[in-house]
Design a protein around this motif. Structure first.
Motif, PDB file in Angstrom:
ATOM      1  N   ALA A  24      17.115  16.662 -58.988  1.00 26.87           N
ATOM      2  CA  ALA A  24      16.268  17.526 -58.162  1.00 26.87           C
ATOM      3  C   ALA A  24      16.390  18.982 -58.587  1.00 26.87           C
ATOM      4  O   ALA A  24      15.388  19.704 -58.699  1.00 26.87           O
ATOM      5  N   LEU A  25      17.620  19.424 -58.847  1.00 26.95           N
ATOM      6  CA  LEU A  25      17.835  20.816 -59.254  1.00 26.95           C
ATOM      7  C   LEU A  25      17.136  21.118 -60.575  1.00 26.95           C
ATOM      8  O   LEU A  25      16.463  22.144 -60.720  1.00 26.95           O
ATOM      9  N   ASN A  26      17.284  20.230 -61.545  1.00 18.40           N
ATOM     10  CA  ASN A  26      16.672  20.461 -62.843  1.00 18.40           C
ATOM     11  C   ASN A  26      15.149  20.384 -62.774  1.00 18.40           C
ATOM     12  O   ASN A  26      14.463  21.108 -63.505  1.00 18.40           O
ATOM     13  N   LEU A  27      14.617  19.540 -61.908  1.00 15.71           N
ATOM     14  CA  LEU A  27      13.170  19.507 -61.721  1.00 15.71           C
ATOM     15  C   LEU A  27      12.677  20.825 -61.139  1.00 15.71           C
ATOM     16  O   LEU A  27      11.635  21.362 -61.550  1.00 15.71           O
ATOM     17  N   GLN A  28      13.421  21.374 -60.187  1.00 12.18           N
ATOM     18  CA  GLN A  28      13.042  22.647 -59.593  1.00 12.18           C
ATOM     19  C   GLN A  28      13.078  23.772 -60.625  1.00 12.18           C
ATOM     20  O   GLN A  28      12.249  24.677 -60.599  1.00 12.18           O
ATOM     21  N   LEU A  29      14.032  23.701 -61.552  1.00 11.59           N
ATOM     22  CA  LEU A  29      14.097  24.705 -62.617  1.00 11.59           C
ATOM     23  C   LEU A  29      12.909  24.594 -63.572  1.00 11.59           C
ATOM     24  O   LEU A  29      12.586  25.542 -64.278  1.00 11.59           O
ATOM     25  N   GLN A  30      12.274  23.408 -63.578  1.00  9.71           N
ATOM     26  CA  GLN A  30      11.084  23.192 -64.407  1.00  9.71           C
ATOM     27  C   GLN A  30       9.791  23.407 -63.608  1.00  9.71           C
ATOM     28  O   GLN A  30       8.715  22.977 -64.031  1.00  9.71           O
ATOM     29  N   ASP A  31       9.922  24.045 -62.434  1.00  7.46           N
ATOM     30  CA  ASP A  31       8.759  24.382 -61.588  1.00  7.46           C
ATOM     31  C   ASP A  31       8.107  23.180 -60.932  1.00  7.46           C
ATOM     32  O   ASP A  31       6.893  23.166 -60.687  1.00  7.46           O
ATOM     33  N   TYR A  32       8.894  22.152 -60.621  1.00  2.00           N
ATOM     34  CA  TYR A  32       8.444  21.060 -59.768  1.00  2.00           C
ATOM     35  C   TYR A  32       9.118  21.190 -58.409  1.00  2.00           C
ATOM     36  O   TYR A  32      10.198  21.784 -58.291  1.00  2.00           O
ATOM     37  N   ARG A  33       8.510  20.624 -57.381  1.00  2.00           N
ATOM     38  CA  ARG A  33       9.246  20.343 -56.150  1.00  2.00           C
ATOM     39  C   ARG A  33       9.888  18.976 -56.310  1.00  2.00           C
ATOM     40  O   ARG A  33       9.384  18.127 -57.046  1.00  2.00           O
ATOM     41  N   ALA A  34      10.983  18.748 -55.595  1.00  2.00           N
ATOM     42  CA  ALA A  34      11.658  17.458 -55.682  1.00  2.00           C
ATOM     43  C   ALA A  34      12.015  16.975 -54.286  1.00  2.00           C
ATOM     44  O   ALA A  34      12.514  17.748 -53.459  1.00  2.00           O
TER      45      ALA A  34
END
Length: 245
Positions: A24-34
């Motif tokens: 989830a954290l890495n997805l958020q760093l890629q500009d996704y919500r998780a």
């Protein structure tokens, strides 16, 4: 400040809290919500209510398995792209997941950079009108409707992204449709498994070549009169595959 609702949502279905939190954290760093679902039943409810752009789905879950989740959402007509994650090397799991409509299958442990690349590739394929197997320059004016691709009693409507056989609709996953249209646009050419992985999956390495075999087998089962003696999706021994219209 919470992310805007226009930010694409990825649902992470994973019962290991540490892994889920890291993804989830890495997805958020890629500009996704998780959003995280720790079990199968919660996952199905979350996918139906939140309508994510993609699902990362672990196979081994409490209550109901990842295979159950995938089968359930596909039976309900939800074609959201799904990348299956599994610590198991069992070929049966891979085949079952792909036949039920998974768009990719990643074995744990995986490199984070590779997973993020696969997510980007799957989302590119899933966009309506997005890049498929053959990239073309986008004209400034609306393009004319592309002619359908026909072979045997099969018709592929490229604009509507539908496939019919003898006039009856055939359900294909995003990736099955991309592979089929790639073949249809490149009739009589022989492609190696590696070339197909690059052209259709968008990945140069890391995906087993066996994945291509599984998807070709799925298309044959849905579209060939006799899948054991195909006349359209032809195996070229030692080289790969060739499409004959």
């Amino acid at each position: 400040m919470s992310p805007p609702t226009t930010t694409p949502l990825v649902v992470v279905v994973e019962d290991d809290a540490a892994i889920a939190e890291g993804l989830a954290l890495n997805l958020q760093l890629q500009d996704y919500r998780a959003a995280v679902a720790p079990d199968g039943e919660t996952a199905v409810a979350l996918i139906e209510s939140e309508r994510p752009v993609l699902v990362l789905l672990d196979i081994s879950l409490p209550k109901q398995s990842g295979i159950w989740v995938l089968e359930t959402i596909r039976q309900r007509g939800d074609q959201v792209p799904v990348i299956v994650l599994s610590a198991r090397q069992d070929e049966f799991d891979k085949v079952a997941a792909l036949r039920l409509g998974a768009d990719d299958y990643v074995t744990k442990p995986f490199a984070l950079a590779e997973l993020l690349a696969r997510i980007a590739a799957v989302l590119r394929r899933a966009r309506p009108g997005g890049p498929g197997a053959v990239d073309q320059m986008r004209p400034t004016s609306p393009p004319a409707a592309p002619p359908p691709i026909r072979f045997g009693d099969v018709e592929i409507d490229l604009r509507a992204r539908t496939v019919t056989r003898a006039g009856k609709p055939i359900k294909l996953t995003h990736l099955e449709f991309e592979l089929l249209t790639f073949f249809g646009r490149n009739e009589d050419r022989v492609f190696s498994r590696e070339e197909l992985l690059h052209a259709v999956w968008g990945i140069r390495q890391g995906t087993p070549a066996r994945t291509v075999d599984n998807f070709v087998a799925q298309l044959r089962a849905k579209l060939e009169t006799d899948p054991d003696r195909p006349v359209h999706l032809i195996t070229v021994r030692g080289s790969g595959y060739r499409f004959v219209g």
